[in-house]
Design a protein around this motif. Sequence first.
Motif, PDB file in Angstrom:
ATOM      1  N   LYS A 153      68.323   5.255  49.987  1.00 32.95           N
ATOM      2  CA  LYS A 153      67.004   5.323  49.363  1.00 32.95           C
ATOM      3  C   LYS A 153      66.619   3.943  48.840  1.00 32.95           C
ATOM      4  O   LYS A 153      67.439   3.239  48.253  1.00 32.95           O
ATOM      5  CB  LYS A 153      66.997   6.337  48.220  1.00 32.95           C
ATOM      6  CG  LYS A 153      67.247   7.774  48.683  1.00 32.95           C
ATOM      7  CD  LYS A 153      67.217   8.748  47.512  1.00 32.95           C
ATOM      8  CE  LYS A 153      67.501  10.169  47.956  1.00 32.95           C
ATOM      9  NZ  LYS A 153      66.414  10.724  48.788  1.00 32.95           N
ATOM     10  N   MET A 180      61.523   5.279  49.772  1.00 29.75           N
ATOM     11  CA  MET A 180      61.729   5.331  51.221  1.00 29.75           C
ATOM     12  C   MET A 180      63.154   5.834  51.456  1.00 29.75           C
ATOM     13  O   MET A 180      64.119   5.189  51.047  1.00 29.75           O
ATOM     14  CB  MET A 180      61.554   3.954  51.848  1.00 29.75           C
ATOM     15  CG  MET A 180      61.741   3.909  53.347  1.00 29.75           C
ATOM     16  SD  MET A 180      61.494   2.206  53.971  1.00 29.75           S
ATOM     17  CE  MET A 180      61.457   2.525  55.749  1.00 29.75           C
ATOM     18  N   THR A 181      63.286   6.978  52.080  1.00 32.76           N
ATOM     19  CA  THR A 181      64.593   7.541  52.409  1.00 32.76           C
ATOM     20  C   THR A 181      64.861   7.298  53.884  1.00 32.76           C
ATOM     21  O   THR A 181      64.102   7.753  54.743  1.00 32.76           O
ATOM     22  CB  THR A 181      64.644   9.043  52.100  1.00 32.76           C
ATOM     23  OG1 THR A 181      64.321   9.246  50.713  1.00 32.76           O
ATOM     24  CG2 THR A 181      66.022   9.604  52.384  1.00 32.76           C
ATOM     25  N   VAL A 182      65.917   6.559  54.175  1.00 34.52           N
ATOM     26  CA  VAL A 182      66.230   6.157  55.548  1.00 34.52           C
ATOM     27  C   VAL A 182      67.482   6.877  56.012  1.00 34.52           C
ATOM     28  O   VAL A 182      68.501   6.899  55.309  1.00 34.52           O
ATOM     29  CB  VAL A 182      66.443   4.626  55.636  1.00 34.52           C
ATOM     30  CG1 VAL A 182      66.770   4.215  57.074  1.00 34.52           C
ATOM     31  CG2 VAL A 182      65.208   3.878  55.143  1.00 34.52           C
ATOM     32  N   GLN A 183      67.403   7.469  57.197  1.00 34.03           N
ATOM     33  CA  GLN A 183      68.552   8.097  57.823  1.00 34.03           C
ATOM     34  C   GLN A 183      69.135   7.113  58.833  1.00 34.03           C
ATOM     35  O   GLN A 183      68.521   6.826  59.855  1.00 34.03           O
ATOM     36  CB  GLN A 183      68.145   9.397  58.522  1.00 34.03           C
ATOM     37  CG  GLN A 183      67.540  10.450  57.600  1.00 34.03           C
ATOM     38  CD  GLN A 183      68.541  10.989  56.599  1.00 34.03           C
ATOM     39  OE1 GLN A 183      69.750  10.901  56.804  1.00 34.03           O
ATOM     40  NE2 GLN A 183      68.042  11.567  55.510  1.00 34.03           N
ATOM     41  N   TYR A 196      62.747   7.752  58.795  1.00 28.68           N
ATOM     42  CA  TYR A 196      62.506   7.562  57.367  1.00 28.68           C
ATOM     43  C   TYR A 196      61.407   8.501  56.885  1.00 28.68           C
ATOM     44  O   TYR A 196      60.584   9.006  57.672  1.00 28.68           O
ATOM     45  CB  TYR A 196      62.100   6.112  57.070  1.00 28.68           C
ATOM     46  CG  TYR A 196      60.786   5.712  57.697  1.00 28.68           C
ATOM     47  CD1 TYR A 196      59.575   5.867  57.007  1.00 28.68           C
ATOM     48  CD2 TYR A 196      60.739   5.191  58.990  1.00 28.68           C
ATOM     49  CE1 TYR A 196      58.370   5.522  57.592  1.00 28.68           C
ATOM     50  CE2 TYR A 196      59.548   4.838  59.577  1.00 28.68           C
ATOM     51  CZ  TYR A 196      58.362   5.004  58.879  1.00 28.68           C
ATOM     52  OH  TYR A 196      57.160   4.679  59.472  1.00 28.68           O
ATOM     53  N   GLU A 228      72.507   8.439  54.558  1.00 32.69           N
ATOM     54  CA  GLU A 228      71.184   8.362  53.937  1.00 32.69           C
ATOM     55  C   GLU A 228      71.168   7.294  52.850  1.00 32.69           C
ATOM     56  O   GLU A 228      72.089   7.199  52.036  1.00 32.69           O
ATOM     57  CB  GLU A 228      70.835   9.720  53.336  1.00 32.69           C
ATOM     58  CG  GLU A 228      69.477   9.780  52.667  1.00 32.69           C
ATOM     59  CD  GLU A 228      69.179  11.150  52.089  1.00 32.69           C
ATOM     60  OE1 GLU A 228      68.808  12.059  52.869  1.00 32.69           O
ATOM     61  OE2 GLU A 228      69.333  11.320  50.856  1.00 32.69           O
ATOM     62  N   SER A 270      56.284  10.193  57.337  1.00 38.23           N
ATOM     63  CA  SER A 270      57.591   9.967  57.947  1.00 38.23           C
ATOM     64  C   SER A 270      57.386   9.253  59.276  1.00 38.23           C
ATOM     65  O   SER A 270      56.287   9.226  59.833  1.00 38.23           O
ATOM     66  CB  SER A 270      58.330  11.293  58.149  1.00 38.23           C
ATOM     67  OG  SER A 270      57.603  12.138  59.028  1.00 38.23           O
ATOM     68  N   TYR A 277      61.560  -3.391  53.962  1.00 33.69           N
ATOM     69  CA  TYR A 277      62.844  -2.904  54.449  1.00 33.69           C
ATOM     70  C   TYR A 277      63.375  -3.882  55.498  1.00 33.69           C
ATOM     71  O   TYR A 277      62.590  -4.439  56.278  1.00 33.69           O
ATOM     72  CB  TYR A 277      62.703  -1.503  55.063  1.00 33.69           C
ATOM     73  CG  TYR A 277      64.007  -0.935  55.600  1.00 33.69           C
ATOM     74  CD1 TYR A 277      64.934  -0.368  54.740  1.00 33.69           C
ATOM     75  CD2 TYR A 277      64.297  -0.984  56.960  1.00 33.69           C
ATOM     76  CE1 TYR A 277      66.136   0.140  55.217  1.00 33.69           C
ATOM     77  CE2 TYR A 277      65.500  -0.470  57.449  1.00 33.69           C
ATOM     78  CZ  TYR A 277      66.411   0.095  56.569  1.00 33.69           C
ATOM     79  OH  TYR A 277      67.592   0.586  57.041  1.00 33.69           O
TER      80      TYR A 277
END
Length: 429
Positions: free
Chosen positions: A328, A318-321, A353, A326, A366, A343
């Motif tokens: 991960k 899961m990549t979260v902005q 994300y 950023e 996303s 999360y």
Amino acid sequence: MKKVFLSYLLALLPLTLIAQKPVPMKPRVLISTDIGGTDPDDNQSMAHFLMYSNMFETEGLVSSPSYGFGTKRHILDMIDLYEKDLTKLSQHLKDYPTPDALRAVCKQGRQGAAPFKGYSTATEGSDWIIKCAKKKSEQPLWVLVWGGLDDLAQALHDDPSIQSKIKVYWIGGPNKKWCANPYSYVVKNFPNLWFIEANGSYNGFFSSNGVPDSLNNRNYYDRYIRAAGHLGKDFKNYYKGNVKMGDTPSLLYMMDGDPNDPFKESWGGSFEKFDHSPSNIFNRNTTLNDTVGVYSVMEFHLKGPKVNIPVDSACFTMTVQAQIGEQKWPGHYLGNGNYVIRYIPKQTETLSYTLNSTIPGFPQQSGKFVVNNSWPGKRGVNDFKLGANWYTDRRDPSLFDGRQQGAKTVLKWRSAALLDWAKRWSWLY
């Protein structure tokens, strides 16, 4: 000359401000810290602990870095500095522990994040928590957690009987974000644990709102520490000497009055009961129509290909902005084509994300969601139900410091705590 000047400054402080109620009996404490990991403020708090270690029965110093590369060597390095300063400290107060006694209780805990189930295999640190908790005593063992709950969760899993023998003060907030899985395991399976979850209150200790200029984060080092002793020289290595020490309120709580009463005012904060810990489960992409409360657990469930990998394997990301950039996070396989990730958001913001994996056929997706500043907020059907002894930050709006809930319960005493510490720094000149 420095000592004279400091004594003059302390004499100007009203006695009512520095008043501290004595703790009737030295508390038994075990500190679980991610020192050497992602945030150097643990080194600052460890320096504070060592300079006040005469006030505790220290039974454990456990290195528990959920993320980063911290080890118990980082604790031992701080004890080495303490050993060099001990002669001067002992000229003023008795009962400081010997450096070897502290080294003997340093243990290595888990390194790296726990899997989805929240625990894995025993560590030297988790075994030590069990051993200390089961020691015959009229007092509980206070577990002060400065990082993730990984080793505490492991200890509770391996020996659930210790639940009735320990009391926990946890510096949550961002630390909660790093240990969503062990937190979920503990809160679900041990609702009768005695537990302070400080998500916002501790922030009052590194707030400079309304404090004298000499005590703000930037000026305290030059005014009071001034490279005093070996601990003082080392302190400059963390945030260039600017005071953060987000974990220190757990120590201040144990130093002031009756730690068994979380409702009282104390240097380490004042708390209230809460009976539900929010949990949100999503079986779909989230959108800006989805709002969750800060510090709440989020679970994202996906259906995908059935693969021949061990259950609870980390297999997608899961990549979260976020505002800080950023990040991960690992997601896990539950078997039979089921995938999941937890999360926990740490502050009010709008997050986007993506979910990705190298597994062929994985359902890449996303989404976005909104985080509000409500803790613990409204009840939800998936919330964790808590027992009678769970405590958290006070919700009174007048006790917020900015967006930090309950932070003024610590900020109120920050000057008193720092000036008391300044007196100990003066011993090291």
